[in-house]
Design a protein around this motif. Sequence first.
Motif, PDB file in Angstrom:
ATOM      1  N   UNK A  71       4.474  -0.165  -3.051  1.00 48.47           N
ATOM      2  CA  UNK A  71       5.892  -0.395  -2.742  1.00 48.47           C
ATOM      3  C   UNK A  71       6.188  -0.200  -1.250  1.00 48.47           C
ATOM      4  N   UNK A  72       5.326   0.576  -0.601  1.00 48.64           N
ATOM      5  CA  UNK A  72       5.534   0.832   0.821  1.00 48.64           C
ATOM      6  C   UNK A  72       5.963   2.264   1.099  1.00 48.64           C
ATOM      7  N   UNK A  73       6.194   3.060   0.024  1.00 45.86           N
ATOM      8  CA  UNK A  73       6.617   4.453   0.217  1.00 45.86           C
ATOM      9  C   UNK A  73       5.473   5.435  -0.063  1.00 45.86           C
ATOM     10  N   UNK A  74       4.247   4.926  -0.157  1.00 43.17           N
ATOM     11  CA  UNK A  74       3.101   5.793  -0.454  1.00 43.17           C
ATOM     12  C   UNK A  74       2.847   6.711   0.743  1.00 43.17           C
ATOM     13  N   UNK A  75       2.676   7.991   0.451  1.00 42.20           N
ATOM     14  CA  UNK A  75       2.353   8.921   1.542  1.00 42.20           C
ATOM     15  C   UNK A  75       0.912   8.671   1.996  1.00 42.20           C
ATOM     16  N   UNK A  76       0.684   8.773   3.293  1.00 40.73           N
ATOM     17  CA  UNK A  76      -0.677   8.587   3.817  1.00 40.73           C
ATOM     18  C   UNK A  76      -1.622   9.621   3.199  1.00 40.73           C
ATOM     19  N   UNK A  77      -1.066  10.709   2.724  1.00 41.13           N
ATOM     20  CA  UNK A  77      -1.903  11.787   2.165  1.00 41.13           C
ATOM     21  C   UNK A  77      -2.642  11.357   0.901  1.00 41.13           C
ATOM     22  N   UNK A  78      -2.231  10.254   0.274  1.00 33.74           N
ATOM     23  CA  UNK A  78      -2.958   9.834  -0.940  1.00 33.74           C
ATOM     24  C   UNK A  78      -4.301   9.194  -0.597  1.00 33.74           C
ATOM     25  N   UNK A 107      -2.392  -4.230   3.696  1.00 32.57           N
ATOM     26  CA  UNK A 107      -1.894  -5.023   2.563  1.00 32.57           C
ATOM     27  C   UNK A 107      -0.369  -4.928   2.552  1.00 32.57           C
ATOM     28  N   UNK A 108       0.256  -5.449   1.485  1.00 31.84           N
ATOM     29  CA  UNK A 108       1.728  -5.547   1.477  1.00 31.84           C
ATOM     30  C   UNK A 108       2.419  -4.188   1.641  1.00 31.84           C
ATOM     31  N   UNK A 109       1.754  -3.103   1.237  1.00 38.19           N
ATOM     32  CA  UNK A 109       2.335  -1.756   1.327  1.00 38.19           C
ATOM     33  C   UNK A 109       2.476  -1.262   2.765  1.00 38.19           C
ATOM     34  N   UNK A 110       1.822  -1.918   3.709  1.00 41.05           N
ATOM     35  CA  UNK A 110       1.988  -1.579   5.123  1.00 41.05           C
ATOM     36  C   UNK A 110       1.058  -0.511   5.666  1.00 41.05           C
ATOM     37  N   UNK A 111       0.281   0.154   4.797  1.00 43.86           N
ATOM     38  CA  UNK A 111      -0.627   1.211   5.255  1.00 43.86           C
ATOM     39  C   UNK A 111      -1.785   0.583   6.024  1.00 43.86           C
ATOM     40  N   UNK A 199      11.336  -7.018  -2.644  1.00 43.99           N
ATOM     41  CA  UNK A 199      11.801  -5.622  -2.570  1.00 43.99           C
ATOM     42  C   UNK A 199      10.740  -4.702  -1.981  1.00 43.99           C
ATOM     43  N   UNK A 200      11.221  -3.568  -1.452  1.00 43.78           N
ATOM     44  CA  UNK A 200      10.279  -2.631  -0.841  1.00 43.78           C
ATOM     45  C   UNK A 200      10.995  -1.407  -0.282  1.00 43.78           C
ATOM     46  N   UNK A 201      10.208  -0.533   0.268  1.00 46.54           N
ATOM     47  CA  UNK A 201      10.699   0.733   0.835  1.00 46.54           C
ATOM     48  C   UNK A 201      11.431   0.501   2.166  1.00 46.54           C
ATOM     49  N   UNK A 202      10.846  -0.287   3.021  1.00 47.10           N
ATOM     50  CA  UNK A 202      11.432  -0.683   4.303  1.00 47.10           C
ATOM     51  C   UNK A 202      12.050   0.497   5.070  1.00 47.10           C
ATOM     52  N   UNK A 203      11.223   1.475   5.340  1.00 47.97           N
ATOM     53  CA  UNK A 203      11.668   2.606   6.155  1.00 47.97           C
ATOM     54  C   UNK A 203      12.702   3.474   5.464  1.00 47.97           C
ATOM     55  N   UNK A 204      12.821   3.349   4.153  1.00 50.05           N
ATOM     56  CA  UNK A 204      13.776   4.167   3.400  1.00 50.05           C
ATOM     57  C   UNK A 204      14.957   3.373   2.867  1.00 50.05           C
ATOM     58  N   UNK A 205      15.099   2.152   3.290  1.00 47.81           N
ATOM     59  CA  UNK A 205      16.237   1.333   2.826  1.00 47.81           C
ATOM     60  C   UNK A 205      16.127   1.017   1.335  1.00 47.81           C
ATOM     61  N   UNK A 206      14.935   0.946   0.835  1.00 45.02           N
ATOM     62  CA  UNK A 206      14.680   0.644  -0.582  1.00 45.02           C
ATOM     63  C   UNK A 206      15.580  -0.480  -1.073  1.00 45.02           C
TER      64      UNK A 206
END
Length: 499
Positions: A71-78, A107-111, A199-206
């Motif tokens: 979704x784009x809100x995955x923490x880098x810690x995963x 990929x689409x999640x941005x990581x 749809x996506x996280x987009x810096x918190x805009x969700x």
Amino acid sequence: MRSLGRPFLLAAMALATMFTSGFSLGGQQGVGPPKPVGATPSPRQLAWHDLQFYGFIHFTVNTYTDKEWGYGDEAASVFTPTAFDARQWAEVARDAGMKGLIITAKHHDGFCLWPSRFTDHSVRSSPWKSGAGDVVGDLARACREFGLKFGVYLSPWDRNHAEYGQPAYLTYYRNQLRELLTGYGPVFEVWFDGANGGDGYYGGARERRTIDSATYYDWENTWRIVRDLQPQAVIFSDAGPDVRWVGNERGVAFETSWYALNREGLFPGYPNYSGVAAGRPDGSAWVPPEVDVSIRPGWFYHPSEDDRVASVDRLVEIYEQSVGRGANLLLNIPPDRRGLIPEIDAARLREFGRRIHATYAIDLARQARAHASEVRGRSARFSADRVNDGDPSTYWATDDDLTTGTVDLVWPRPIRLDRLVLQEAITLSQRVEAWTIEVDVDGRWAPFATGTTIGYKRIARGQPVTTARVRVTIAKALASPAIATVGAYLEPAESPAGR
Ligand code: FUL
């Protein structure tokens, strides 16, 4: 010799000149090569055709969250590979017969799998190697070590980035592209995905963000960056410009497949893509298809799919329906949570590589004599034996006014075969529209296989047969045929291992 006299010698020399230089007794044409009849490949596309088979690496936070589209809100810690080893990926790929690897740098999640200077949302913020790792760099190095080419996938859709949908994101995207194209050595292919789910996280805009895929990315200017920084790299997208999507993810190219396409109005994510995916004989641009398919149902690793890895038989089928229909094969091999190609996938890939090698290593046609119905200008340069001289740059051709013809392979003793391989001289564009292959069985021609387009390569698979004579008939062509190769092969007796 002396007793034959001077007039005879002169006549013999003149005749020899006529035949070797190909002087046409018909006289209506010289002995130059046939002219292309449409689009032709660029040097970078010709080099790409020669690769035929390479791999896709889908690896990112999704590997750890068990998703296909983060979704784009995955923490880098995963992102916590425990035994990451890009050399293992490259070694497996080489053993499978792949000529390169393309990695999802983002990929689409941005990581980002490399420590991009333009975002913190990358391996640098992950626990892996205490933030000092670089998956892209490690893979580029491993590819060099194992003799593989290296390519990148950089998702245009970025569900993490706050500015996605605005012009500012384009600057970010292009900066990232420049990083990838300047930091990691030669790149053979850049893969531009057309997917965009909104749809996506987009810096918190969700929220849901719709963009106009036709205009938002300003592709021409983005692709110019690739041309500037890595001129030898081919650019893949639905719209080319160098390589196009085949239009499905099932591992199958079109039975009738034209490399030419009309690119006007096309863009990555073009909505009616199925209507253009097969190409067209009169298309203005050479944009050959690439078949992307995964060894598992998903593109990313999921433990639940460990028992759904494609069998060796299935991989051979995919190979022969993609490479065997003139496309290139991009086979996805996703690393697991350790950061390794799982043992089961690796074993399948190695067995597949052995099977393909065992089937195609020995070209039985090299021992045959070739005869053709006609030879262009009666010139040795275009004679029948060009199809089995082991040199794909030479070809058998007919005069311009013929669009049909036959070439026979004749062996001194019967051989056993189950595959014939046809190749066109694609620098002269794609020409053949229909062909048939017959084999001599007890003095009669028996059908072996029939098909339509050829292009770079066509693998014709039939029942195993013992024969001393094979006839290839070009039954229909856009212009006089130019056939580079007729090869003959036999898959060795089946081994039950790995199926
Ligand atoms: C698609 C993407 O949405 C998939 O996740 C995958 O990367 C595939 C190769 O391309 O468009």
